[in-house]
Design an enzyme around this catalytic site. Sequence first.
Site, short mmCIF file in Angstrom:
data_model
loop_
_atom_site.label_atom_id
_atom_site.label_comp_id
_atom_site.label_asym_id
_atom_site.label_seq_id
_atom_site.Cartn_x
_atom_site.Cartn_y
_atom_site.Cartn_z
N GLY A 148 -0.13 -4.64 -4.15
CA GLY A 148 -1.72 -4.94 -3.77
C GLY A 148 -2.24 -5.65 -4.91
O GLY A 148 -3.45 -5.88 -4.72
N SER A 149 -1.15 -6.61 -5.49
CA SER A 149 -2.18 -7.41 -6.49
C SER A 149 -2.88 -8.43 -5.80
O SER A 149 -4.06 -8.98 -6.26
CB SER A 149 -0.87 -8.12 -7.51
OG SER A 149 -0.20 -9.38 -6.88
N ASN A 150 -2.40 -9.00 -4.70
CA ASN A 150 -3.16 -9.98 -3.89
C ASN A 150 -4.43 -9.50 -3.40
O ASN A 150 -5.63 -9.79 -3.42
CB ASN A 150 -2.46 -10.69 -2.83
CG ASN A 150 -1.62 -11.77 -3.45
OD1 ASN A 150 -1.87 -12.85 -3.71
ND2 ASN A 150 0.06 -11.70 -3.42
N LEU A 201 6.33 -6.63 11.28
CA LEU A 201 5.83 -7.28 12.26
C LEU A 201 4.63 -7.02 12.97
O LEU A 201 4.55 -5.82 13.22
CB LEU A 201 7.06 -7.46 13.46
CG LEU A 201 7.05 -8.83 14.44
CD1 LEU A 201 7.19 -10.01 13.50
CD2 LEU A 201 8.01 -8.52 15.38
N ILE A 202 3.75 -7.87 13.16
CA ILE A 202 2.50 -7.56 13.50
C ILE A 202 2.56 -7.46 15.16
O ILE A 202 2.93 -8.47 15.90
CB ILE A 202 1.39 -8.74 13.39
CG1 ILE A 202 1.24 -8.83 11.71
CG2 ILE A 202 0.12 -8.39 13.95
CD1 ILE A 202 0.77 -7.51 10.99
N LEU A 207 4.80 -5.65 5.30
CA LEU A 207 6.20 -5.69 5.57
C LEU A 207 6.79 -5.73 7.11
O LEU A 207 7.54 -6.35 7.60
CB LEU A 207 6.93 -4.46 5.05
CG LEU A 207 7.66 -4.53 3.73
CD1 LEU A 207 8.33 -3.46 3.33
CD2 LEU A 207 8.74 -5.68 3.87
N ASN A 258 -1.45 -14.84 6.68
CA ASN A 258 -0.27 -14.26 5.75
C ASN A 258 -0.17 -15.16 4.43
O ASN A 258 -0.23 -16.62 4.84
CB ASN A 258 0.81 -14.18 6.63
CG ASN A 258 1.97 -13.39 5.75
OD1 ASN A 258 1.68 -12.36 5.12
ND2 ASN A 258 3.22 -13.79 5.98
N HIS A 301 2.96 -16.13 2.20
CA HIS A 301 4.65 -16.03 1.67
C HIS A 301 4.97 -16.77 0.64
O HIS A 301 4.58 -17.79 0.40
CB HIS A 301 5.42 -16.62 2.99
CG HIS A 301 7.02 -16.43 2.99
ND1 HIS A 301 7.51 -15.25 3.30
CD2 HIS A 301 7.82 -17.00 2.57
CE1 HIS A 301 8.64 -15.24 3.12
NE2 HIS A 301 9.12 -16.31 2.64
N GLU A 333 -0.57 -17.78 -5.83
CA GLU A 333 -1.04 -16.63 -4.98
C GLU A 333 -2.40 -16.52 -4.95
O GLU A 333 -3.17 -16.61 -4.24
CB GLU A 333 0.09 -15.64 -4.67
CG GLU A 333 1.38 -15.87 -4.08
CD GLU A 333 2.07 -14.78 -3.74
OE1 GLU A 333 2.93 -14.76 -2.73
OE2 GLU A 333 2.00 -13.61 -4.18
C1 GAR Z 1 3.47 -11.46 -2.44
O1 GAR Z 1 4.18 -12.27 -3.29
C2 GAR Z 1 3.52 -12.00 -1.09
O2 GAR Z 1 3.48 -13.25 -1.04
C3 GAR Z 1 4.84 -11.32 -0.24
O3 GAR Z 1 4.93 -10.12 -1.03
C4 GAR Z 1 4.35 -10.04 -2.31
C5 GAR Z 1 3.16 -8.80 -2.37
O4 GAR Z 1 2.70 -8.57 -3.49
N1 GAR Z 1 4.78 -11.34 0.87
C6 GAR Z 1 5.93 -11.68 1.40
O5 GAR Z 1 7.01 -11.71 0.94
C7 GAR Z 1 5.75 -11.70 3.05
N2 GAR Z 1 6.98 -12.13 3.83
P1 GAR Z 1 1.17 -7.83 -3.76
O6 GAR Z 1 1.38 -6.51 -3.15
O7 GAR Z 1 1.06 -7.48 -5.38
O8 GAR Z 1 0.11 -8.68 -3.44
#
Ligand code: GAR
Length: 191
Positions: A12-14, A87-88, A85, A102, A104, A174
């Site tokens: 959940g950092s983003n 699929l929507i 994680l 999203n 990536h 990100e």
């Molecule tokens: C992020 O790096 C995001 O880009 C990636 O998961 C991480 C989640 O980090 N998403 C994918 O790989 C989607 N295919 P977070 O939970 O710390 O935000």
Amino acid sequence: MKNIVILGSGAGSNAENIVHYFKDHPSIRVASFVANKAEAGMVARAEKLGIPCKVFGRDAFYDTHSVVDFLQGIETDLVVLAGFLWLIPQELIKAFPNRIVNIHPALLPKFGGKGMYGSKVHQAVIEAGEEESGISIHLVNAHFDEGEILRQEKIKLDSAETAGSLEGRIRVLEHRFYPIVIEQLLARSSG
Ligand code: GAR
């Protein structure tokens, strides 16, 4: 007010970074988090941040209308995936056309698709001997990592780059760019 809801499965950092970015925003707010398991790091972050958080398991997500009902019930303007994680489902895409975004952690269309998530992506980039990587922010359709790309940012890999170091450098990108693209997307949809 425009309402963002952030869906995640992981740390959940983003999600937290987006909450901080829009904290005092005049017209956009993070209305809720949605997690797909109670142990997801973002559930604890939601509590710390004072953001409501709903948890929907696989059955609720794929076999009921409860996620769409929840999102519509709180007047969601934009669904933001941040490390989500699963699929929507088609029903959710139909309910929010061009309003699911999203991020990536690689330069799509390379290193995307089912199972390409988080550190696995960085490992694959290193193993492929790539000279650069980056982030892709894109609209979501019914396939993993395939919707319209809204923004990409690139970095050159260092000679001693590891999956871990790359993950850290990508995370900086990100956190810097995802909130900006979200803000632009909401400005575009109100315009
Ligand atoms: C992020 O790096 C995001 O880009 C990636 O998961 C991480 C989640 O980090 N998403 C994918 O790989 C989607 N295919 P977070 O939970 O710390 O935000």
